[in-house]
Design a protein around this motif. Structure first.
Motif, mmCIF file in Angstrom:
data_model
loop_
_atom_site.group_PDB
_atom_site.id
_atom_site.type_symbol
_atom_site.label_atom_id
_atom_site.label_comp_id
_atom_site.label_asym_id
_atom_site.label_seq_id
_atom_site.Cartn_x
_atom_site.Cartn_y
_atom_site.Cartn_z
ATOM 1 N N VAL A 85 55.577 12.583 50.806
ATOM 2 C CA VAL A 85 56.366 11.764 49.874
ATOM 3 C C VAL A 85 55.564 11.547 48.583
ATOM 4 O O VAL A 85 56.081 11.694 47.468
ATOM 5 C CB VAL A 85 56.724 10.407 50.538
ATOM 6 C CG1 VAL A 85 57.323 9.441 49.528
ATOM 7 C CG2 VAL A 85 57.678 10.627 51.711
ATOM 8 N N MET A 86 54.303 11.242 48.757
ATOM 9 C CA MET A 86 53.441 10.993 47.589
ATOM 10 C C MET A 86 53.275 12.276 46.772
ATOM 11 O O MET A 86 53.291 12.266 45.545
ATOM 12 C CB MET A 86 52.076 10.536 48.109
ATOM 13 C CG MET A 86 51.483 9.373 47.373
ATOM 14 S SD MET A 86 49.988 8.856 48.237
ATOM 15 C CE MET A 86 49.062 8.275 46.822
ATOM 16 N N ASN A 87 53.106 13.383 47.492
ATOM 17 C CA ASN A 87 52.905 14.669 46.819
ATOM 18 C C ASN A 87 54.105 15.015 45.947
ATOM 19 O O ASN A 87 53.952 15.474 44.815
ATOM 20 C CB ASN A 87 52.684 15.747 47.883
ATOM 21 C CG ASN A 87 52.233 17.050 47.286
ATOM 22 O OD1 ASN A 87 51.243 17.101 46.549
ATOM 23 N ND2 ASN A 87 52.971 18.121 47.558
ATOM 24 N N LYS A 88 55.310 14.750 46.465
ATOM 25 C CA LYS A 88 56.536 15.038 45.697
ATOM 26 C C LYS A 88 56.608 14.153 44.456
ATOM 27 O O LYS A 88 56.934 14.597 43.363
ATOM 28 C CB LYS A 88 57.762 14.763 46.564
ATOM 29 C CG LYS A 88 58.381 16.024 47.085
ATOM 30 C CD LYS A 88 59.768 15.769 47.654
ATOM 31 C CE LYS A 88 60.004 16.833 48.715
ATOM 32 N NZ LYS A 88 60.508 16.326 49.966
ATOM 33 N N ARG A 89 56.333 12.889 44.668
ATOM 34 C CA ARG A 89 56.376 11.944 43.547
ATOM 35 C C ARG A 89 55.401 12.365 42.444
ATOM 36 O O ARG A 89 55.679 12.282 41.253
ATOM 37 C CB ARG A 89 56.010 10.544 44.077
ATOM 38 C CG ARG A 89 55.867 9.487 43.029
ATOM 39 C CD ARG A 89 57.207 9.092 42.443
ATOM 40 N NE ARG A 89 57.045 8.086 41.397
ATOM 41 C CZ ARG A 89 58.039 7.616 40.661
ATOM 42 N NH1 ARG A 89 59.269 8.045 40.843
ATOM 43 N NH2 ARG A 89 57.816 6.717 39.722
ATOM 44 N N LEU A 90 54.224 12.809 42.873
ATOM 45 C CA LEU A 90 53.170 13.136 41.911
ATOM 46 C C LEU A 90 53.381 14.512 41.265
ATOM 47 O O LEU A 90 52.654 14.879 40.341
ATOM 48 C CB LEU A 90 51.796 13.030 42.585
ATOM 49 C CG LEU A 90 51.405 11.588 42.935
ATOM 50 C CD1 LEU A 90 50.215 11.565 43.901
ATOM 51 C CD2 LEU A 90 51.090 10.767 41.683
ATOM 52 N N ALA A 91 54.404 15.241 41.740
ATOM 53 C CA ALA A 91 54.741 16.508 41.070
ATOM 54 C C ALA A 91 55.318 16.214 39.688
ATOM 55 O O ALA A 91 55.177 17.003 38.761
ATOM 56 C CB ALA A 91 55.743 17.294 41.905
ATOM 57 N N GLU A 92 55.985 15.062 39.579
ATOM 58 C CA GLU A 92 56.669 14.759 38.316
ATOM 59 C C GLU A 92 56.080 13.576 37.576
ATOM 60 O O GLU A 92 56.542 13.210 36.503
ATOM 61 C CB GLU A 92 58.150 14.476 38.597
ATOM 62 C CG GLU A 92 58.915 15.759 38.810
ATOM 63 C CD GLU A 92 60.199 15.562 39.564
ATOM 64 O OE1 GLU A 92 60.707 14.427 39.590
ATOM 65 O OE2 GLU A 92 60.668 16.558 40.150
ATOM 66 N N ASN A 93 55.091 12.961 38.146
ATOM 67 C CA ASN A 93 54.472 11.777 37.528
ATOM 68 C C ASN A 93 52.965 11.913 37.624
ATOM 69 O O ASN A 93 52.442 12.249 38.694
ATOM 70 C CB ASN A 93 54.893 10.503 38.257
ATOM 71 C CG ASN A 93 56.373 10.229 38.102
ATOM 72 O OD1 ASN A 93 56.799 9.618 37.131
ATOM 73 N ND2 ASN A 93 57.163 10.717 39.036
ATOM 74 N N GLU A 94 52.293 11.570 36.539
ATOM 75 C CA GLU A 94 50.828 11.653 36.587
ATOM 76 C C GLU A 94 50.281 10.661 37.612
ATOM 77 O O GLU A 94 49.368 10.950 38.380
ATOM 78 C CB GLU A 94 50.251 11.362 35.196
ATOM 79 C CG GLU A 94 48.766 11.621 35.143
ATOM 80 C CD GLU A 94 48.171 11.332 33.776
ATOM 81 O OE1 GLU A 94 48.927 10.991 32.845
ATOM 82 O OE2 GLU A 94 46.929 11.431 33.674
ATOM 83 N N PHE A 95 50.866 9.452 37.588
ATOM 84 C CA PHE A 95 50.485 8.410 38.550
ATOM 85 C C PHE A 95 51.746 7.965 39.285
ATOM 86 O O PHE A 95 52.858 8.319 38.888
ATOM 87 C CB PHE A 95 49.812 7.233 37.824
ATOM 88 C CG PHE A 95 48.478 7.619 37.222
ATOM 89 C CD1 PHE A 95 47.357 7.763 38.029
ATOM 90 C CD2 PHE A 95 48.364 7.856 35.858
ATOM 91 C CE1 PHE A 95 46.136 8.142 37.491
ATOM 92 C CE2 PHE A 95 47.135 8.242 35.304
ATOM 93 C CZ PHE A 95 46.022 8.380 36.120
ATOM 94 N N LEU A 96 51.589 7.165 40.330
ATOM 95 C CA LEU A 96 52.723 6.867 41.193
ATOM 96 C C LEU A 96 53.892 6.226 40.464
ATOM 97 O O LEU A 96 55.047 6.539 40.725
ATOM 98 C CB LEU A 96 52.260 5.974 42.354
ATOM 99 C CG LEU A 96 51.475 6.738 43.419
ATOM 100 C CD1 LEU A 96 50.768 5.770 44.361
ATOM 101 C CD2 LEU A 96 52.386 7.679 44.198
ATOM 102 N N ALA A 97 53.589 5.305 39.553
ATOM 103 C CA ALA A 97 54.673 4.610 38.865
ATOM 104 C C ALA A 97 54.759 5.059 37.401
ATOM 105 O O ALA A 97 55.238 4.314 36.555
ATOM 106 C CB ALA A 97 54.466 3.099 38.958
#
Ligand SMILES: N[C@@H](CCC(=O)N[C@@H](CS)C(=O)NCC(=O)O)C(=O)O
Length: 236
Positions: free
Chosen positions: A148-160
């Protein structure tokens, strides 16, 4: 930034939950004083500590310069990060959309990544009996959360989006990835984030606070006193 001249007291032991707060205080450059709570020796049950941290878990803080200039205590790492983020108006944006994104990932950490990784550490490392069902259950859940984190970080430099308290909450729980049976090479965006996080001087410094007290799993696995304190707790 509001008044921050008086040192914040941080009740602390060098673990992933403790590191969240040393990292934040280092990022803020705020003065703080460490009060060690040796959780292997039961100091989390001392009445003075329970008054500010009724869940017998560290971290907790006392800010002598709280709202209205009066002292305030805060327990639960997520609540502490939010408090410090509001107080210093940093790493926790006030814009509602940006704030919601930080809160989503902060609560994802405190309600998901932390507890699941903690159970993986327990059953893979500390449990005297190796129970395959429990090891698989928590290692698989960590694997899912890493995905889940890996997917999020594909499009964002940081989590938020921008660097925030959500990243600070997560880093200490990704650092022991091997103890959770994970390989960061399976998660390239997470690996990129992990390396960027570990390169931050405040993260490096925060994680080093009290490192002389940190113990290897094998030590605790052989320390009957620590096990009696930490494992099998029931209501008192
Ligand atoms: N939900 C708590 C968890 C804190 C926590 O689990 N702290 C552990 C060390 S990482 C602790 O103090 N353990 C003492 C004990 O188990 O009695 C938070 O995020 O602050």
């Amino acid at each position: 930034m509001t008044g921050n001249s008086k040192a914040i007291e941080l009740y602390y032991w060098p673990t992933p939950n403790g590191w969240k707060i040393t990292i934040m205080l280092e990022e803020l450059g705020a003065p703080y004083e460490i009060k060690y709570v040796n959780i292997s020796r039961g100091e989390q049950f001392e009445p003075g500590f329970l008054k500010i941290a009724p869940n017998n878990r560290m971290p907790a803080i006392i800010d002598p310069d709280g709202p209205g200039g009066q002292p305030i205590s805060v327990f639960e790492s997520g609540a502490i990060l939010q408090y410090l983020g509001r107080k210093f108006a940093r790493f926790y944006p006030s814009d509602e959309r940006a704030r919601v994104a930080v809160e989503e990932w902060l609560f994802w950490q405190v309600g998901g990544l932390g507890p699941m990784a903690g159970q993986a550490h327990h059953f893979r490392g500390y449990a005297p009996e190796k129970i395959p069902y429990a090891i698989d259950r928590y290692s698989n859940e960590c694997n899912r959360l890493y995905g889940v984190m890996n997917k999020r970080l594909a499009e964002n430099e940081f989590l938020a989006g921008d660097y925030s308290i959500a990243d600070m909450a997560c880093i200490g729980w990704i650092k022991p990835y091997g103890r959770q049976g994970q390989d960061l090479n399976d998660f390239p965006n997470l690996k990129r984030w992990f390396e960027a996080m570990m390169a931050r001087p405040a993260v490096e410094k925060g994680i080093r606070v009290g490192e002389e007290h940190r113990r290897r799993i094998a030590d605790i696995a052989e320390d009957k006193e620590a096990q009696a304190v930490l494992f099998g707790q029931r209501a008192r």
